[in-house]
Scaffold this motif. Structure first.
Motif, PDB file in Angstrom:
ATOM      1  N   VAL A 254       8.437 -68.245  40.570  1.00 46.09           N
ATOM      2  CA  VAL A 254       8.928 -66.905  40.906  1.00 46.09           C
ATOM      3  C   VAL A 254       9.281 -66.132  39.642  1.00 46.09           C
ATOM      4  CG1 VAL A 254      10.789 -65.627  42.052  1.00 46.09           C
ATOM      5  CG2 VAL A 254       9.731 -67.584  43.193  1.00 46.09           C
ATOM      6  N   ASP A 255       9.933 -66.798  38.693  1.00 43.61           N
ATOM      7  CA  ASP A 255      10.354 -66.123  37.463  1.00 43.61           C
ATOM      8  C   ASP A 255       9.162 -65.753  36.582  1.00 43.61           C
ATOM      9  OD1 ASP A 255      12.949 -66.407  38.302  1.00 43.61           O
ATOM     10  OD2 ASP A 255      13.304 -68.250  37.157  1.00 43.61           O
ATOM     11  N   ILE A 256       8.262 -66.692  36.367  1.00 39.86           N
ATOM     12  CA  ILE A 256       7.119 -66.437  35.488  1.00 39.86           C
ATOM     13  C   ILE A 256       6.118 -65.498  36.135  1.00 39.86           C
ATOM     14  CG2 ILE A 256       5.198 -67.520  34.251  1.00 39.86           C
ATOM     15  CD1 ILE A 256       7.893 -68.099  33.051  1.00 39.86           C
ATOM     16  N   GLY A 257       5.964 -65.565  37.457  1.00 39.36           N
ATOM     17  CA  GLY A 257       4.985 -64.737  38.158  1.00 39.36           C
ATOM     18  C   GLY A 257       5.438 -63.315  38.411  1.00 39.36           C
ATOM     19  N   ASN A 258       6.597 -62.907  37.861  1.00 39.74           N
ATOM     20  CA  ASN A 258       7.112 -61.544  38.018  1.00 39.74           C
ATOM     21  C   ASN A 258       7.329 -61.179  39.485  1.00 39.74           C
ATOM     22  OD1 ASN A 258       7.266 -60.866  35.282  1.00 39.74           O
ATOM     23  ND2 ASN A 258       5.105 -60.293  35.217  1.00 39.74           N
ATOM     24  N   LEU A 259       7.700 -62.164  40.283  1.00 34.04           N
ATOM     25  CA  LEU A 259       7.986 -61.888  41.687  1.00 34.04           C
ATOM     26  C   LEU A 259       9.395 -61.337  41.844  1.00 34.04           C
ATOM     27  CD1 LEU A 259       6.471 -64.916  43.623  1.00 34.04           C
ATOM     28  CD2 LEU A 259       5.555 -62.624  43.401  1.00 34.04           C
ATOM     29  N   VAL A 260       9.569 -60.462  42.819  1.00 33.79           N
ATOM     30  CA  VAL A 260      10.886 -59.939  43.156  1.00 33.79           C
ATOM     31  C   VAL A 260      11.499 -60.888  44.191  1.00 33.79           C
ATOM     32  CG1 VAL A 260      12.146 -57.946  44.027  1.00 33.79           C
ATOM     33  CG2 VAL A 260      10.013 -57.621  42.756  1.00 33.79           C
ATOM     34  N   PRO A 261      12.750 -61.277  44.040  1.00 34.76           N
ATOM     35  CA  PRO A 261      13.366 -62.168  45.029  1.00 34.76           C
ATOM     36  C   PRO A 261      13.249 -61.607  46.441  1.00 34.76           C
ATOM     37  CG  PRO A 261      14.770 -61.946  43.103  1.00 34.76           C
ATOM     38  CD  PRO A 261      13.651 -60.972  42.920  1.00 34.76           C
ATOM     39  N   ASP A 262      12.905 -62.475  47.389  1.00 32.47           N
ATOM     40  CA  ASP A 262      12.723 -62.037  48.773  1.00 32.47           C
ATOM     41  C   ASP A 262      13.998 -61.419  49.328  1.00 32.47           C
ATOM     42  OD1 ASP A 262      10.102 -62.891  48.769  1.00 32.47           O
ATOM     43  OD2 ASP A 262      10.581 -64.886  49.555  1.00 32.47           O
ATOM     44  N   ALA A 263      15.141 -61.928  48.892  1.00 34.00           N
ATOM     45  CA  ALA A 263      16.409 -61.387  49.392  1.00 34.00           C
ATOM     46  C   ALA A 263      16.583 -59.923  48.988  1.00 34.00           C
ATOM     47  CB  ALA A 263      17.574 -62.224  48.858  1.00 34.00           C
ATOM     48  N   LEU A 264      16.117 -59.565  47.783  1.00 38.04           N
ATOM     49  CA  LEU A 264      16.258 -58.184  47.321  1.00 38.04           C
ATOM     50  C   LEU A 264      15.305 -57.258  48.083  1.00 38.04           C
ATOM     51  CD1 LEU A 264      17.724 -56.366  45.345  1.00 38.04           C
ATOM     52  CD2 LEU A 264      15.968 -56.861  43.640  1.00 38.04           C
ATOM     53  N   VAL A 265      14.085 -57.722  48.344  1.00 29.96           N
ATOM     54  CA  VAL A 265      13.140 -56.912  49.115  1.00 29.96           C
ATOM     55  C   VAL A 265      13.646 -56.726  50.542  1.00 29.96           C
ATOM     56  CG1 VAL A 265      10.753 -56.741  49.916  1.00 29.96           C
ATOM     57  CG2 VAL A 265      11.235 -57.735  47.687  1.00 29.96           C
ATOM     58  N   THR A 266      14.214 -57.787  51.114  1.00 34.35           N
ATOM     59  CA  THR A 266      14.789 -57.682  52.457  1.00 34.35           C
ATOM     60  C   THR A 266      15.958 -56.696  52.481  1.00 34.35           C
ATOM     61  OG1 THR A 266      14.170 -59.984  52.900  1.00 34.35           O
ATOM     62  CG2 THR A 266      15.828 -58.993  54.336  1.00 34.35           C
ATOM     63  N   GLN A 267      16.770 -56.727  51.424  1.00 35.50           N
ATOM     64  CA  GLN A 267      17.894 -55.792  51.333  1.00 35.50           C
ATOM     65  C   GLN A 267      17.402 -54.349  51.258  1.00 35.50           C
ATOM     66  OE1 GLN A 267      20.343 -56.426  47.892  1.00 35.50           O
ATOM     67  NE2 GLN A 267      21.921 -54.984  48.526  1.00 35.50           N
ATOM     68  N   LEU A 268      16.323 -54.133  50.508  1.00 35.89           N
ATOM     69  CA  LEU A 268      15.751 -52.794  50.408  1.00 35.89           C
ATOM     70  C   LEU A 268      15.213 -52.336  51.755  1.00 35.89           C
ATOM     71  CD1 LEU A 268      14.829 -50.398  48.618  1.00 35.89           C
ATOM     72  CD2 LEU A 268      12.716 -51.654  48.199  1.00 35.89           C
ATOM     73  N   PHE A 269      14.541 -53.230  52.452  1.00 40.70           N
ATOM     74  CA  PHE A 269      13.953 -52.886  53.750  1.00 40.70           C
ATOM     75  C   PHE A 269      15.050 -52.588  54.781  1.00 40.70           C
ATOM     76  CE2 PHE A 269      10.986 -54.013  57.375  1.00 40.70           C
ATOM     77  CZ  PHE A 269      10.168 -52.918  57.170  1.00 40.70           C
ATOM     78  N   GLU A 270      16.117 -53.376  54.766  1.00 36.11           N
ATOM     79  CA  GLU A 270      17.214 -53.150  55.710  1.00 36.11           C
ATOM     80  C   GLU A 270      17.945 -51.847  55.418  1.00 36.11           C
ATOM     81  OE1 GLU A 270      17.874 -54.817  58.397  1.00 36.11           O
ATOM     82  OE2 GLU A 270      16.224 -56.220  58.024  1.00 36.11           O
ATOM     83  N   SER A 271      18.052 -51.497  54.132  1.00 33.69           N
ATOM     84  CA  SER A 271      18.697 -50.221  53.801  1.00 33.69           C
ATOM     85  C   SER A 271      17.871 -49.042  54.305  1.00 33.69           C
ATOM     86  CB  SER A 271      18.910 -50.130  52.289  1.00 33.69           C
ATOM     87  OG  SER A 271      17.669 -50.052  51.607  1.00 33.69           O
ATOM     88  N   CYS A 272      16.543 -49.192  54.282  1.00 29.39           N
ATOM     89  CA  CYS A 272      15.685 -48.141  54.829  1.00 29.39           C
ATOM     90  C   CYS A 272      15.876 -48.022  56.338  1.00 29.39           C
ATOM     91  CB  CYS A 272      14.219 -48.424  54.511  1.00 29.39           C
ATOM     92  SG  CYS A 272      13.800 -48.376  52.767  1.00 29.39           S
ATOM     93  N   LYS A 273      16.022 -49.148  57.017  1.00 29.01           N
ATOM     94  CA  LYS A 273      16.235 -49.117  58.461  1.00 29.01           C
ATOM     95  C   LYS A 273      17.566 -48.460  58.819  1.00 29.01           C
ATOM     96  CE  LYS A 273      13.536 -53.195  59.822  1.00 29.01           C
ATOM     97  NZ  LYS A 273      13.583 -54.547  60.460  1.00 29.01           N
ATOM     98  N   SER A 274      18.568 -48.636  57.943  1.00 28.50           N
ATOM     99  CA  SER A 274      19.883 -48.055  58.232  1.00 28.50           C
ATOM    100  C   SER A 274      19.865 -46.538  58.153  1.00 28.50           C
ATOM    101  CB  SER A 274      20.924 -48.618  57.261  1.00 28.50           C
ATOM    102  OG  SER A 274      20.664 -48.161  55.931  1.00 28.50           O
ATOM    103  N   GLY A 275      19.012 -45.989  57.281  1.00 29.48           N
ATOM    104  CA  GLY A 275      18.932 -44.541  57.149  1.00 29.48           C
ATOM    105  C   GLY A 275      20.066 -43.933  56.353  1.00 29.48           C
ATOM    106  N   VAL A 276      20.896 -44.747  55.698  1.00 32.16           N
ATOM    107  CA  VAL A 276      22.024 -44.255  54.901  1.00 32.16           C
ATOM    108  C   VAL A 276      21.550 -44.065  53.465  1.00 32.16           C
ATOM    109  CG1 VAL A 276      24.373 -44.706  54.124  1.00 32.16           C
ATOM    110  CG2 VAL A 276      23.631 -45.455  56.404  1.00 32.16           C
ATOM    111  N   TYR A 277      21.593 -42.831  52.980  1.00 27.26           N
ATOM    112  CA  TYR A 277      21.048 -42.532  51.652  1.00 27.26           C
ATOM    113  C   TYR A 277      21.801 -43.263  50.548  1.00 27.26           C
ATOM    114  CZ  TYR A 277      19.637 -39.960  47.508  1.00 27.26           C
ATOM    115  OH  TYR A 277      19.177 -39.629  46.252  1.00 27.26           O
ATOM    116  N   LYS A 278      23.121 -43.300  50.623  1.00 33.48           N
ATOM    117  CA  LYS A 278      23.913 -43.955  49.572  1.00 33.48           C
ATOM    118  C   LYS A 278      23.551 -45.428  49.451  1.00 33.48           C
ATOM    119  CE  LYS A 278      26.541 -40.648  47.982  1.00 33.48           C
ATOM    120  NZ  LYS A 278      26.465 -40.246  46.543  1.00 33.48           N
ATOM    121  N   GLN A 279      23.310 -46.063  50.572  1.00 33.24           N
ATOM    122  CA  GLN A 279      22.946 -47.478  50.560  1.00 33.24           C
ATOM    123  C   GLN A 279      21.566 -47.674  49.937  1.00 33.24           C
ATOM    124  OE1 GLN A 279      23.396 -49.335  54.365  1.00 33.24           O
ATOM    125  NE2 GLN A 279      22.436 -51.263  53.725  1.00 33.24           N
TER     126      GLN A 279
END
Length: 358
Positions: A254-279
């Motif tokens: 994950v580190d060498i392959g320049n992958l983004v942690p799945d938890a961070l991508v999930t957090q980004l996706f959930e923030s989009c679902k919430s619709g809260v701009y600050k988040q």
């Protein structure tokens, strides 16, 4: 010593003796991509159509002009180089002209390098006296980067020098090659390599190089390379150099392959679902500060979107269109922060308007 005092030179008897082994430096280490490149046509995997045609050529059939297209890392260049080595043997280097058309892409290169090499005659005998096909091969890698004027000039050269020269055009997107060139070539599409084939090749390399690894690490590497064996081997060698004698883990990939942690991508996706701009803004700022590549975020975000069964097909199509627009703008040099904000706000708008209405 007496001879030196008389003549000012050291005699052969007084010279320090060195063995021939000490004079030869050790060979420089090769990248694994080159070290394990197929040496013969039989070593090429999962490209059955082109392998069968090349075997007929090696058996005595005439070699046509080729057009290889498909995703990167699927063996396009390796296949034609392996065939050329078997065809020409010791005369291999004199019978091949390999150009990267993404660098040499103008019409002047076609007029100077390609045309001059194509006009040279080739004998039907190798330097060792064995028979050899009386033609040369010009390999134009990344041919889809050539200008239309250069492709038009190449068409005429292919017509005039067909008796002494064969051309092999290699590209990722066949739609960028003009029709007069594609009609003169035998076209082959190189498919992405299967997961089990990539896994078997990586495990073979680990065995040959004495690399210790976890099974999950190899599976993660197979997953992220998406059929690109060259990328998988490069990441594997980077991990091996970094870890040394230690075991390669999934986190190392994950580190060498320049992958983004799945938890961070999930957090980004959930923030989009919430619709809260600050988040949304807070998550994007965290991604920018961590210096994760935006292109990789878009790739993983799209995979997460497609695999989510709770999202309707209409919403998936709208979000995928926004991801495509964001990717195109990032490739032209747009601001990552602004484009990611725009994308996430577009995704939030789809969830708030379309998903809630259904």
């Amino acid at each position: 010593m007496d001879s030196f005092l008389k003549t000012g030179k050291i005699s052969k008897e007084d010279a320090p003796k060195t063995s021939s082994k000490e004079l030869k430096p050790p060979p420089p280490p090769k990248p694994w991509v080159e070290k394990y490149r197929p040496k013969t046509v039989d070593d090429v995997v999962e490209q059955t159509e082109i392998v069968s045609v090349l075997k007929q050529v090696l058996a005595g059939a005439d070699l046509p002009h080729f057009l290889f297209y498909g995703p990167p890392g699927t063996g396009k260049t390796s296949t034609i180089l392996a065939a050329a080595r078997q065809l020409f043997g010791t005369a291999y280097r004199d019978r091949i002209l390999e150009l990267n058309a993404s660098d040499d892409r103008g019409i002047q290169v076609i007029r100077d390098k390609v045309k001059a090499f194509a006009q040279l005659t080739a004998s039907g005998v190798r330097p060792d006296g064995t028979p050899c096909p009386p033609y040369k091969i010009i390999i134009l890698d990344e041919a889809d980067s050539m200008t239309n004027a250069a492709q038009a000039a190449l068409r005429r050269t292919m017509e005039k020098e067909t008796k002494t020269t064969r051309f092999c055009l290699i590209c990722n997107y066949v739609s960028s090659i003009i029709e007069p060139l594609t009609s003169r070539c035998m076209k082959f599409r190189f498919k992405p390599l299967g997961m089990y084939m990539v896994q078997a090749r990586l495990e073979m390399i680990c065995k040959e190089e004495g690399v210790q690894y976890e099974s999950k690490a190899i599976m993660k590497l197979v997953e992220i390379c998406e059929g690109d064996l060259r990328q998988a081997i490069t990441v594997l060698q980077s991990c091996a150099r970094l870890k040394g004698r230690e075991t390669i883990t999934e986190q190392d990939i994950v580190d060498i392959g320049n992958l983004v942690p799945d938890a961070l991508v999930t957090q980004l996706f959930e923030s989009c679902k919430s619709g809260v701009y600050k988040q949304i803004e807070k998550v994007i700022e965290n991604i920018i500060f961590e210096a994760y590549p935006s292109s990789q975020i878009l790739t993983q975000l799209h995979k997460m979107l497609i695999s989510d069964l709770d999202i309707s097909d209409t919403a998936k199509s709208l979000i995928s269109e926004s991801i495509a627009e964001c990717s195109a703008r990032l490739q032209t040099g747009a601001s990552e922060y602004i484009q990611m904000l725009n994308l996430c706000c577009s995704i939030a708008d789809v969830f708030t308007t379309h998903e809630k209405s259904e």
